[in-house]
Design a protein around this motif. Structure first.
Motif, PDB file in Angstrom:
ATOM      1  N   THR A  32       0.826  -1.207   0.000  1.00 27.45           N
ATOM      2  CA  THR A  32       0.000   0.000   0.000  1.00 27.45           C
ATOM      3  C   THR A  32       0.860   1.256   0.000  1.00 27.45           C
ATOM      4  O   THR A  32       2.044   1.236   0.341  1.00 27.45           O
ATOM      5  N   THR A  82      -3.977   4.389   1.487  1.00 27.85           N
ATOM      6  CA  THR A  82      -5.213   4.646   0.744  1.00 27.85           C
ATOM      7  C   THR A  82      -5.293   3.880  -0.564  1.00 27.85           C
ATOM      8  O   THR A  82      -6.382   3.722  -1.115  1.00 27.85           O
ATOM      9  N   THR A  83      -4.116   3.385  -1.064  1.00 28.88           N
ATOM     10  CA  THR A  83      -4.083   2.786  -2.395  1.00 28.88           C
ATOM     11  C   THR A  83      -3.055   1.663  -2.440  1.00 28.88           C
ATOM     12  O   THR A  83      -2.007   1.754  -1.804  1.00 28.88           O
ATOM     13  N   GLY A 100      -3.737  -0.268  -7.741  1.00 31.11           N
ATOM     14  CA  GLY A 100      -4.752   0.772  -7.911  1.00 31.11           C
ATOM     15  C   GLY A 100      -5.976   0.575  -7.035  1.00 31.11           C
ATOM     16  O   GLY A 100      -6.829   1.462  -6.963  1.00 31.11           O
ATOM     17  N   ARG A 134      -8.323   0.962  -4.093  1.00 29.88           N
ATOM     18  CA  ARG A 134      -8.378   2.125  -3.214  1.00 29.88           C
ATOM     19  C   ARG A 134      -9.188   1.825  -1.956  1.00 29.88           C
ATOM     20  O   ARG A 134     -10.159   1.076  -1.997  1.00 29.88           O
TER      21      ARG A 134
END
Length: 377
Positions: A154, A159-160, A171, A173
């Motif tokens: 991550t 967050t991603t 990608g 999320r």
């Protein structure tokens, strides 16, 4: 409000927190023990105990044996005052668990669901999380949050997913999940979640190397009681250490990575059977062919452990899906292999074996919100 008033409020909060933290660490204690160990006044402790009990955070649970006077109430936290939900996502399924404030699992489940980076998938998985919560009749205000462990590195802000070659989830999320859930949500690399669980279970460890023996191999480094992330968040990715440049092709595109020798998938490929079939035949039937396959696996694992121990002089924790299958004979074999090829002998107590199996990342993920809550009380 005066400065004195602010100071008084702050002091009350500090005392309340100290008392709760003390009860949490002690598991079971008495009012007098709190007074003595925290060196607080009896009235201060009594007031805070009443406050914590009225809030539902602590409870009385029987009495201690009398020492000549009146029996003292045994006091403990209410361990299920709040529940944290952990989710461990794999290619074709996900694990889900609910844990209490001590990190004990109160419910686990495995749900088949093939991953795809689509709105439909995220809706499906979050619907199943909500169904899990409803099925166990957890009120919404009882849930601390939903923490998700995924196969993928991550971003620093969690967050991603910035590297997800196993599941093709680069990608992914956090908001893909959080938009569908009425709870705080967190996203974490599954190896780091597993390491968090092992650190939780072994708080005495300052440093350690964690080998996550899951379907795909993972790893993490613990230093100074923290999980080391690194500048690009890939510290501990021991699965991509090359042990044979002419070896099998790894999903990362290179050959001979440790992943291709020491993952559960590699063991299944070598034996031609599922893990649940392999170990009973290995232990009960003592097939020479399976014994050889298992010894080859352990030799590769020992080779990696030896080299890692030269870099980080610390205990090594065997964790994840395969960990419950390890016997004392297996760890003895590892020790003999390691010590036959290193100048620095590894001691028996320096190899630890986790106990939570395939649910390790999900439980470790759920602990994120438990730690946050305990520190906030």
């Amino acid at each position: 409000m005066s400065e004195k008033g602010l100071t008084t409020i702050a002091l009350k909060k500090i005392n309340r927190s100290k008392i709760y933290q003390y009860i949490y660490r002690s598991k079971l204690t008495s009012k007098l023990q709190i007074v003595q160990d925290l060196q607080m006044g009896l009235s201060t402790v009594s007031q805070n105990l009443n406050l914590l009990e009225n809030e539902g955070l602590i409870e009385k649970n029987g009495y201690f044996d009398s020492t000549g006077g009146r029996k003292a109430n045994a006091i403990q936290i209410v361990s299920d005052f709040r529940i944290s939900i952990g989710v461990g996502i794999l290619k074709n399924m996900f694990h889900i668990t609910a844990i209490d404030l001590y990190g004990n699992t109160v419910y686990t489940d495995t749900i088949p669901l093939t991953y795809s980076n689509t709105a439909v998938y995220y809706q499906q998985i979050t619907d199943k999380v909500k169904d899990f919560i409803d099925k166990n009749q957890y009120p919404e205000n009882k849930i601390l949050g939903v923490s998700i462990a995924t196969q993928g590195i991550t971003s620093p802000d969690n967050t991603t997913v910035i590297y997800g070659n196993i599941m093709n989830n680069t990608g992914m999320r956090l908001k893909d999940f959080s938009r569908h859930l009425p709870y705080p949500c967190h996203l974490e690399h599954d190896s780091k979640s597993a390491a968090f669980l092992e650190l939780w279970n072994h708080p005495e460890l300052d440093s350690a190397v964690v080998l996550l023996l899951n379907r795909n191999l993972g790893g993490a480094i613990i230093t100074n009681h923290q999980i080391h992330q690194g500048r690009s968040m890939h510290s501990g990715t021991i699965e991509h250490i090359c042990i044979n440049p002419d070896g099998p092709l790894c999903y990362c595109g290179n050959r001979g990575c440790l992943e291709t020798y020491c993952s559960a998938n590699s063991l299944e490929q070598a034996s031609g059977m599922a893990i649940k079939e392999f170990f009973p035949l290995l232990r009960e039937k003592k097939s020479p062919q399976l014994i050889q396959i298992w010894e080859d696996y352990l030799k590769h694992l020992a080779f990696a452990m030896k080299n890692l121990n030269l870099v980080i002089d610390a205990p090594i924790i065997i964790s994840g899906y395969l960990a419950p299958y390890f016997t004392e004979d297996d760890t003895d074999y590892l020790l003999r292999q390691i010590n036959s090829m290193t100048p620095f002998e590894l001691k028996e107590e320096q190899i630890l074996v986790g106990t939570h199996g395939q649910y390790t990342p999900a439980i470790g993920a759920a602990l994120f919100y438990v730690k946050e809550f305990i520190q906030s009380v």
